[in-house]
Motif scaffolding. Structure first.
Motif, short mmCIF file in Angstrom:
data_model
loop_
_atom_site.label_atom_id
_atom_site.label_comp_id
_atom_site.label_asym_id
_atom_site.label_seq_id
_atom_site.Cartn_x
_atom_site.Cartn_y
_atom_site.Cartn_z
N SER A 84 -43.51 -17.72 -11.54
CA SER A 84 -45.09 -17.68 -11.70
C SER A 84 -46.20 -17.92 -10.52
CB SER A 84 -45.18 -18.34 -12.79
OG SER A 84 -45.45 -19.57 -12.95
N LYS A 85 -46.21 -18.56 -9.73
CA LYS A 85 -47.40 -18.23 -8.82
C LYS A 85 -47.21 -16.93 -7.57
CE LYS A 85 -46.67 -23.46 -7.68
NZ LYS A 85 -46.23 -24.25 -6.47
N SER A 86 -46.21 -16.74 -7.27
CA SER A 86 -46.31 -15.83 -6.53
C SER A 86 -46.10 -14.09 -7.58
CB SER A 86 -45.39 -15.07 -6.13
OG SER A 86 -43.67 -15.28 -7.19
N GLU A 87 -46.14 -14.59 -9.12
CA GLU A 87 -46.42 -13.31 -9.90
C GLU A 87 -47.74 -12.75 -9.50
OE1 GLU A 87 -46.03 -13.15 -13.87
OE2 GLU A 87 -43.92 -13.21 -13.67
N ILE A 88 -47.96 -10.96 -9.10
CA ILE A 88 -49.67 -10.88 -9.29
C ILE A 88 -49.94 -10.23 -10.16
CG2 ILE A 88 -50.40 -8.62 -8.27
CD1 ILE A 88 -48.04 -8.74 -6.28
N ASP A 89 -51.46 -11.26 -9.86
CA ASP A 89 -52.21 -10.49 -11.94
C ASP A 89 -52.79 -9.13 -11.68
OD1 ASP A 89 -54.22 -10.17 -13.69
OD2 ASP A 89 -54.74 -12.49 -14.14
N LEU A 90 -52.32 -7.88 -11.72
CA LEU A 90 -52.46 -6.94 -11.82
C LEU A 90 -54.43 -7.01 -12.44
CD1 LEU A 90 -49.53 -4.61 -11.68
CD2 LEU A 90 -50.65 -5.45 -9.46
N THR A 91 -54.46 -7.62 -13.51
CA THR A 91 -56.15 -7.45 -14.03
C THR A 91 -57.51 -8.03 -12.76
OG1 THR A 91 -55.47 -9.14 -14.97
CG2 THR A 91 -55.18 -7.08 -15.88
N LEU A 92 -56.65 -8.74 -11.59
CA LEU A 92 -57.48 -9.64 -10.73
C LEU A 92 -58.35 -8.75 -10.66
CD1 LEU A 92 -56.07 -12.14 -9.53
CD2 LEU A 92 -57.78 -12.40 -11.10
#
Ligand code: PHE
Length: 344
Positions: A84-92
């Protein structure tokens, strides 16, 4: 006892925690110091010898099963956290990146190079660590010339003179290499960094940048030199910039001159830059001394030529009025950002 073990086994096998807290509760319930398995072992102490033989094995297997389940679940959780740490938050929002800028010396050097290229000059480069021959002797420096002194030159190896090794004090060394390795005519400029043993201050530095030039052919005259440099100045500082030549001395040119231009800051009216004279010196030049031509294997009866050399820092100052030379090498972004130009 067997019933209890069966019941716990079923519970443990079915257990599926939703979060790390539930897993921790599981550990405490079954494997903790006051947990159910501990309890079973307590009970085990009081059973008869026949049952001990049967249950000893069963109990140990049950305990191992519970521990294995816990370790498995724990590992799963840990890797989920990692993932979950390496997941990219596309909303940032995206990271903006700043466009860099070219160093003022690099900008001005390419301007100088471009002007001479248009006149048919090619660019030549050479090593910054030079031997005595290429930096001094081939250029007609007498053995006792003060430039050979420790005060002016950074020597890397200092012996008898002839096999000294030093950081080049000018890019005239590249002219020697070019003449030695080719056949005239030559029409080239030599940009590059040079070193002199000076204390660092606002007005002097232990390294700076030069563009030197060399033109050798049959019938090259001082008039060619003057016209070439006059044209260069008009291109660089604009039409109408005046030039004047004053007699000077360099071991490698004869006759030699220094060239002044009308002050680009005050247009000749007088200011700090030109020390109120209206003129500023920008380069040294002259006709290549026949001794230098002969040292480099060129027939001085047949060929003549001119050479010149300028400091890029000085030329840049006259464009941008930079009062302190140290700014060029300190990498202060507040200074460098002012020269934002299109990246080439
Ligand atoms: N090499 C000289 C210097 O470093 C400049 C120069 C080059 C002068 C060519 C005359 C001819 O100061």
């Amino acid at each position: 006892m067997q019933d209890q073990i069966n019941q716990y086994t079923a519970e443990i096998e079915a257990f599926s925690p939703a979060n790390a807290d539930e897993l921790e509760a599981f550990r405490i319930k079954y494997l903790g110091t006051k947990g159910l398995i501990k309890d079973l072992f307590e009970q085990f102490k009081s059973v008869g010898p026949e049952e001990k033989r049967v249950f000893g094995k069963v109990l140990n297997q049950f305990k191992q099963m519970a521990e294995a389940k816990y370790t498995d679940l724990k590992e799963n959780f840990n890797s989920e956290i990692e993932n979950s740490k390496s997941e990219i938050d596309l909303t940032l929002p995206g990271n903006g990146f700043e466009v860099g800028s070219r160093h003022p010396l690099s900008l001005v050097q390419s301007e100088i190079v471009d002007i001479f290229k248009r006149l048919g000059f090619v660019v030549a480069e050479g090593p910054e660590i030079e031997d005595d021959w290429h930096n001094f002797s081939a250029l007609n420096f007498p053995d006792e010339h003060p430039a050979r002194d420790m005060q002016d030159t950074f020597f890397i190896k200092k012996n008898s003179g002839k096999d000294d090794i030093a950081l080049r004090t000018h890019t005239s060394s590249v002219q020697v290499r070019m003449m030695e390795n080719g056949k005239p005519p030559f029409r080239a400029i030599m940009p590059g960094r040079v070193y002199r043993n000076e204390a660092i201050s606002a007005r002097a530095h232990c390294f700076f940048h030069q563009v030197e030039g060399l033109y050798i052919d049959e019938n090259v005259s001082f008039a060619d030199l003057k016209q070439t440099l006059y044209h260069f100045v008009q291109e660089l500082y604009g039409e109408g910039t005046k030039v004047r030549f004053r007699p000077s001395y360099f071991p490698f040119t004869e006759p030699s001159a220094e060239m002044d231009i009308s002050c680009t800051i005050c247009k000749g009216a007088g200011c700090n830059m030109c020390k109120h004279s209206g003129w500023v010196e920008i380069l040294g030049c002259g006709m290549v001394d026949p001794n230098v031509l002969e040292n480099c294997g060129i027939d001085s009866k047949k060929f003549t030529g001119f050479a010149f050399g300028m400091g890029v820092e000085r030329i840049t100052n006259l464009k941008y009025v930079i009062k302190d030379l140290r700014l060029f090498s300190e990498n202060d972004v507040r200074f460098l950002k002012q020269f934002k130009t299109e990246m080439i």
